[in-house]
Enzyme design. Structure first.
Site, PDB file in Angstrom:
ATOM      1  CD  GLU A 122      -3.007  -1.101   2.182  1.00 37.69           C
ATOM      2  OE1 GLU A 122      -3.153  -0.101   2.900  1.00 37.69           O
ATOM      3  OE2 GLU A 122      -3.651  -2.149   2.332  1.00 37.69           O
ATOM      4  CG  PHE A 125      10.674  -4.944   5.043  1.00 39.20           C
ATOM      5  CD1 PHE A 125      10.743  -4.432   3.760  1.00 39.20           C
ATOM      6  CD2 PHE A 125       9.437  -5.001   5.676  1.00 39.20           C
ATOM      7  CE1 PHE A 125       9.615  -3.983   3.098  1.00 39.20           C
ATOM      8  CE2 PHE A 125       8.297  -4.551   5.026  1.00 39.20           C
ATOM      9  CZ  PHE A 125       8.392  -4.049   3.737  1.00 39.20           C
ATOM     10  CB  CYS A 130      -1.167  -7.950   4.353  1.00 37.45           C
ATOM     11  SG  CYS A 130      -2.477  -7.695   3.135  1.00 37.45           S
ATOM     12  CE  LYS A 133       2.542   0.920   3.144  1.00 39.01           C
ATOM     13  NZ  LYS A 133       3.302   0.031   2.299  1.00 39.01           N
TER      14      LYS A 133
HETATM   15  N1  LIG Z   1      -4.092  -4.642   0.668  1.00 41.67           N
HETATM   16  C1  LIG Z   1      -2.961  -5.044   0.126  1.00 41.67           C
HETATM   17  O1  LIG Z   1      -2.038  -4.273  -0.005  1.00 41.67           O
HETATM   18  C2  LIG Z   1      -2.782  -6.456  -0.336  1.00 41.67           C
HETATM   19  C3  LIG Z   1      -3.769  -7.421  -0.140  1.00 41.67           C
HETATM   20  N2  LIG Z   1      -3.582  -8.709  -0.573  1.00 41.67           N
HETATM   21  C4  LIG Z   1      -4.646  -9.701  -0.448  1.00 41.67           C
HETATM   22  O2  LIG Z   1      -5.619  -9.433  -1.453  1.00 41.67           O
HETATM   23  C5  LIG Z   1      -6.940  -9.712  -0.976  1.00 41.67           C
HETATM   24  C6  LIG Z   1      -7.814  -8.475  -1.084  1.00 41.67           C
HETATM   25  O3  LIG Z   1      -7.280  -7.495  -0.229  1.00 41.67           O
HETATM   26  P1  LIG Z   1      -7.772  -5.967  -0.288  1.00 41.67           P
HETATM   27  O4  LIG Z   1      -7.849  -5.537  -1.706  1.00 41.67           O
HETATM   28  O5  LIG Z   1      -6.931  -5.223   0.661  1.00 41.67           O
HETATM   29  O6  LIG Z   1      -9.257  -6.137   0.292  1.00 41.67           O
HETATM   30  P2  LIG Z   1     -10.407  -5.052   0.435  1.00 41.67           P
HETATM   31  O7  LIG Z   1     -11.154  -5.404   1.650  1.00 41.67           O
HETATM   32  O8  LIG Z   1      -9.850  -3.671   0.244  1.00 41.67           O
HETATM   33  O9  LIG Z   1     -11.323  -5.341  -0.847  1.00 41.67           O
HETATM   34  C7  LIG Z   1     -12.064  -6.501  -1.035  1.00 41.67           C
HETATM   35  C8  LIG Z   1     -13.282  -6.154  -1.891  1.00 41.67           C
HETATM   36  O10 LIG Z   1     -13.989  -7.345  -2.226  1.00 41.67           O
HETATM   37  C9  LIG Z   1     -15.378  -7.062  -2.251  1.00 41.67           C
HETATM   38  N3  LIG Z   1     -16.131  -8.308  -2.141  1.00 41.67           N
HETATM   39  C10 LIG Z   1     -16.260  -9.136  -1.079  1.00 41.67           C
HETATM   40  N4  LIG Z   1     -17.018 -10.214  -1.405  1.00 41.67           N
HETATM   41  C11 LIG Z   1     -17.344 -10.070  -2.710  1.00 41.67           C
HETATM   42  C12 LIG Z   1     -18.083 -10.863  -3.638  1.00 41.67           C
HETATM   43  N5  LIG Z   1     -18.615 -12.030  -3.274  1.00 41.67           N
HETATM   44  N6  LIG Z   1     -18.237 -10.403  -4.897  1.00 41.67           N
HETATM   45  C13 LIG Z   1     -17.693  -9.228  -5.270  1.00 41.67           C
HETATM   46  N7  LIG Z   1     -16.968  -8.442  -4.439  1.00 41.67           N
HETATM   47  C14 LIG Z   1     -16.800  -8.859  -3.185  1.00 41.67           C
HETATM   48  C15 LIG Z   1     -15.569  -6.099  -1.104  1.00 41.67           C
HETATM   49  O11 LIG Z   1     -16.761  -5.351  -1.244  1.00 41.67           O
HETATM   50  C16 LIG Z   1     -14.303  -5.246  -1.211  1.00 41.67           C
HETATM   51  O12 LIG Z   1     -14.517  -4.100  -2.013  1.00 41.67           O
HETATM   52  C17 LIG Z   1      -6.739 -10.237   0.454  1.00 41.67           C
HETATM   53  O13 LIG Z   1      -6.666 -11.633   0.396  1.00 41.67           O
HETATM   54  C18 LIG Z   1      -5.398  -9.665   0.864  1.00 41.67           C
HETATM   55  O14 LIG Z   1      -4.751 -10.463   1.827  1.00 41.67           O
HETATM   56  C19 LIG Z   1      -2.438  -9.084  -1.220  1.00 41.67           C
HETATM   57  C20 LIG Z   1      -1.432  -8.175  -1.446  1.00 41.67           C
HETATM   58  C21 LIG Z   1      -1.522  -6.792  -1.026  1.00 41.67           C
HETATM   59  O1  LIG Z   2       0.289  -8.922   1.381  1.00 43.17           O
HETATM   60  C1  LIG Z   2       0.195  -7.723   1.470  1.00 43.17           C
HETATM   61  O2  LIG Z   2      -0.833  -7.108   1.633  1.00 43.17           O
HETATM   62  C2  LIG Z   2       1.392  -6.850   1.369  1.00 43.17           C
HETATM   63  O3  LIG Z   2       1.938  -6.704   2.715  1.00 43.17           O
HETATM   64  C3  LIG Z   2       3.052  -5.829   2.790  1.00 43.17           C
HETATM   65  O4  LIG Z   2       2.704  -4.526   2.328  1.00 43.17           O
HETATM   66  P1  LIG Z   2       1.967  -3.441   3.266  1.00 43.17           P
HETATM   67  O5  LIG Z   2       1.281  -4.122   4.401  1.00 43.17           O
HETATM   68  O6  LIG Z   2       1.171  -2.602   2.345  1.00 43.17           O
HETATM   69  O7  LIG Z   2       3.097  -2.497   3.842  1.00 43.17           O
HETATM   70  P2  LIG Z   2       4.641  -2.641   4.232  1.00 43.17           P
HETATM   71  O8  LIG Z   2       5.376  -1.554   3.568  1.00 43.17           O
HETATM   72  O9  LIG Z   2       5.145  -4.001   4.046  1.00 43.17           O
HETATM   73  O10 LIG Z   2       4.589  -2.307   5.785  1.00 43.17           O
HETATM   74  C4  LIG Z   2       3.920  -3.146   6.712  1.00 43.17           C
HETATM   75  C5  LIG Z   2       4.198  -2.685   8.123  1.00 43.17           C
HETATM   76  O11 LIG Z   2       5.554  -2.941   8.474  1.00 43.17           O
HETATM   77  C6  LIG Z   2       6.147  -1.781   9.042  1.00 43.17           C
HETATM   78  N1  LIG Z   2       7.602  -1.774   8.728  1.00 43.17           N
HETATM   79  C7  LIG Z   2       8.019  -1.946   7.445  1.00 43.17           C
HETATM   80  C8  LIG Z   2       9.381  -1.972   7.156  1.00 43.17           C
HETATM   81  C9  LIG Z   2      10.328  -1.829   8.192  1.00 43.17           C
HETATM   82  O12 LIG Z   2      11.567  -1.856   8.005  1.00 43.17           O
HETATM   83  N2  LIG Z   2       9.865  -1.672   9.459  1.00 43.17           N
HETATM   84  C10 LIG Z   2       8.518  -1.633   9.757  1.00 43.17           C
HETATM   85  O13 LIG Z   2       8.138  -1.489  10.938  1.00 43.17           O
HETATM   86  C11 LIG Z   2       5.392  -0.621   8.408  1.00 43.17           C
HETATM   87  O14 LIG Z   2       5.492   0.538   9.206  1.00 43.17           O
HETATM   88  C12 LIG Z   2       3.986  -1.176   8.348  1.00 43.17           C
HETATM   89  O15 LIG Z   2       3.309  -0.973   9.561  1.00 43.17           O
HETATM   90  C13 LIG Z   2       4.169  -6.360   1.874  1.00 43.17           C
HETATM   91  O16 LIG Z   2       5.276  -5.454   1.906  1.00 43.17           O
HETATM   92  C14 LIG Z   2       3.676  -6.525   0.448  1.00 43.17           C
HETATM   93  O17 LIG Z   2       4.696  -7.105  -0.372  1.00 43.17           O
HETATM   94  C15 LIG Z   2       2.442  -7.441   0.458  1.00 43.17           C
HETATM   95  O18 LIG Z   2       1.912  -7.580  -0.843  1.00 43.17           O
END
Ligand SMILES: NC(=O)C1=CN([C@@H]2O[C@H](COP(=O)(O)OP(=O)(O)OC[C@H]3O[C@@H](n4cnc5c(N)ncnc54)[C@H](O)[C@@H]3O)[C@@H](O)[C@H]2O)C=CC1
Ligand SMILES: O=C(O)[C@H]1O[C@H](OP(=O)(O)OP(=O)(O)OC[C@H]2O[C@@H](n3ccc(=O)[nH]c3=O)[C@H](O)[C@@H]2O)[C@H](O)[C@@H](O)[C@@H]1O
Length: 432
Positions: A153, A250, A261, A321
């Site tokens: 993010e 990190f 996450c 963050k």
């Molecule tokens: N947030 C991140 O930076 C990252 C998240 N992930 C993973 O990706 C997945 C999604 O995460 P986010 O995008 O953060 O979730 P989010 O909670 O922001 O978005 C999920 C969306 O799915 C929708 N939804 C739920 N059930 C549904 C259905 N049956 N049909 C259509 N839409 C539906 C919700 O309304 C919501 O808009 C999770 O498994 C998370 O662990 C992986 C990498 C990075």
């Molecule tokens: O699966 C996910 O959702 C994502 O989770 C993390 O991404 P994110 O949670 O967006 O943010 P990070 O930048 O990883 O930071 C996570 C937390 O760790 C903390 N952090 C990070 C780095 C560091 O050196 N120290 C530390 O305390 C940050 O402040 C924050 O609270 C991973 O970095 C992504 O690769 C992954 O896709």
């Protein structure tokens, strides 16, 4: 290519917008009709650098559309599943949204269907999705590939467009060819597409997040050891990171990791271990250290003041963050609840996360417009998120405005020697 993305949160929206930007025709499906309406109007409900421009540009070009009707995914050549997988009651990943979305999709599809699972899901989920979809629609010619997402993010668009690697878990040649073609524009340099079996791809995602969380907790332990021994964690960090085998990423100690996450993924991996009869002790320690770290600033404050009853605490930074408005599992929550629990009053400021904080704290805390309004009359300042704009404030002004010039810096943004020179009582993480 015609693409559908089911789930339009952080991951689905970024993936959808970036895939549209590389020339594909993308429809994003989300169950939340309000979100769909906002997105269709070009309003992006999350703060993510570069995202709104991409959504508007590709929307206007007719390559990106939004709907809550899953029937729009009927003709797509690839359907991404990017719905949430929140923490279940026992710490394991809750797959309700994933399975519900898969069922809904199965009802509207005919013939060959390629589902690419972007949600972070436990090992074996691809096979479960396959079973569920074939139960609903036995006539499908179905491939379910794992395609975990590694975006961060605050840098999600850049991470998607220039990934370190793309992981694709499938044993189907047809799925491999389609996904390989789709991702080709994003891996034109030396960055690889790693093809593997679905189970390995599913586990890769959790293992990568758990490794990063482990590095953070490890450094938080080293920081505590620095405090006990008079060493400076910032020098130790640099000395360690210079070793190419370790690297610098990190290794920043702080107030603990938060976000949507790391906390849930570490828990889910521990649960997967438990189901397989394995006690993943390192990861349990990673979690314990993280909780201790989220409480460290308030403990330092109690040691300094004796009691916090009646004090006014200023808090800079609410998001988990910088460069995001996301407060899920944010250390600021633990810090501010800790302060309130000990009878302090809290006034906070964040450049973008105030609305998220209001949803959690309502009027239990005060919200300040600027860093200076935040510290006026405060007995102590807590720095919880390292936003750039907090790094070079007018510290003399901060000192003048505060009732007591005491700073608890949870992100080591200031130089301890300079802070003392300016007359602050200054407490950092792992720095003398
Ligand atoms: N947030 C991140 O930076 C990252 C998240 N992930 C993973 O990706 C997945 C999604 O995460 P986010 O995008 O953060 O979730 P989010 O909670 O922001 O978005 C999920 C969306 O799915 C929708 N939804 C739920 N059930 C549904 C259905 N049956 N049909 C259509 N839409 C539906 C919700 O309304 C919501 O808009 C999770 O498994 C998370 O662990 C992986 C990498 C990075
Ligand atoms: O699966 C996910 O959702 C994502 O989770 C993390 O991404 P994110 O949670 O967006 O943010 P990070 O930048 O990883 O930071 C996570 C937390 O760790 C903390 N952090 C990070 C780095 C560091 O050196 N120290 C530390 O305390 C940050 O402040 C924050 O609270 C991973 O970095 C992504 O690769 C992954 O896709």
């Amino acid at each position: 290519m015609r693409i559908a993305v089911i789930g339009t949160g952080y991951v689905g929206l970024v993936a959808g917008a970036c895939l549209a930007d590389s020339g594909n025709e993308v429809v994003c499906v989300d169950a939340d009709a309000r979100k769909v309406r906002a997105l269709a109007d070009g309003r992006v409900p999350i703060f993510e650098p570069g995202l709104e421009e991409l959504v508007r540009k590709n929307g206007a070009a007719g390559r990106l559309s939004f709907t809550s009707d899953v029937a729009a995914a009927a003709e797509a050549e690839v359907v991404f599943l990017a719905v949430g997988t929140p923490e279940g009651e026992d710490g394991s990943a809750d797959l309700a949204h994933v399975l519900e979305a898969a069922e809904g999709l199965a009802r509207v599809r005919e013939g060959y269907t390629l589902v690419a699972v972007k949600s972070t899901v436990p090992v074996g989920t691809g096979e479960r999705i396959r079973r569920v979809m074939l139960q609903v629609n036995p006539g499908l010619d179905l491939d379910v590939a794992s395609n975990p997402e590694f975006m961060k993010e605050g840098a999600a668009v850049a991470d998607f467009q220039k990934p370190d690697r793309v992981v694709i878990g499938t044993l189907s040649e047809r799925a491999r060819a389609l996904l390989g073609e789709l991702y080709a524009p994003f891996v034109r340099t030396e960055k690889p597409i790693l093809f593997m079996d679905p189970r390995s791809a599913e586990l890769t995602k959790y293992a990568a997040n758990a490794m990063l969380a482990t590095r953070i907790s490890f450094m938080n332990d080293i920081a505590l050891l620095c405090e006990r021994t008079g060493a400076d964690v910032d020098l130790v960090r640099k000395g360690m990171g210079a070793d190419a085998r370790i690297g610098y990423s990190f290794l920043f100690p702080g107030v603990g990791y938060g976000g949507s996450c790391f906390p849930k993924d570490v828990k889910a991996l521990i649960a997967t271990g438990r189901e397989g009869g394995l006690d993943l002790e390192i990861l349990k320690a990673v979690e314990r250290t993280n909780l201790r770290q989220k409480r460290a600033l308030v403990q330092k404050a109690v040691r300094h003041f004796g009691a916090l009853e009646g004090l006014l605490a200023a808090v800079w930074g609410l998001a988990f963050k910088p460069r995001t408005d996301d407060m899920r599992e944010a250390p600021a929550i633990e810090v501010m609840e800790g302060l309130l629990g000990k009878g302090a009053q809290v006034r906070c400021h964040d450049p973008v996360a105030e609305p998220a904080a209001r949803r959690w704290f309502h009027d239990r805390v005060e919200y300040a417009r600027s860093i200076y309004d935040c510290v006026e009359g405060a007995d102590a300042l807590f720095v919880v998120t390292e936003w750039n704009q907090f790094r070079k404030p007018d510290l003399r002004k901060v000192k003048r405005l505060m009732r007591h010039p005491v700073i608890f810096d949870g992100r080591n943004v200031f130089d301890p020697a300079r802070m003392r020179e300016l007359g602050f009582a200054y407490y950092a993480i792992g720095r003398p």
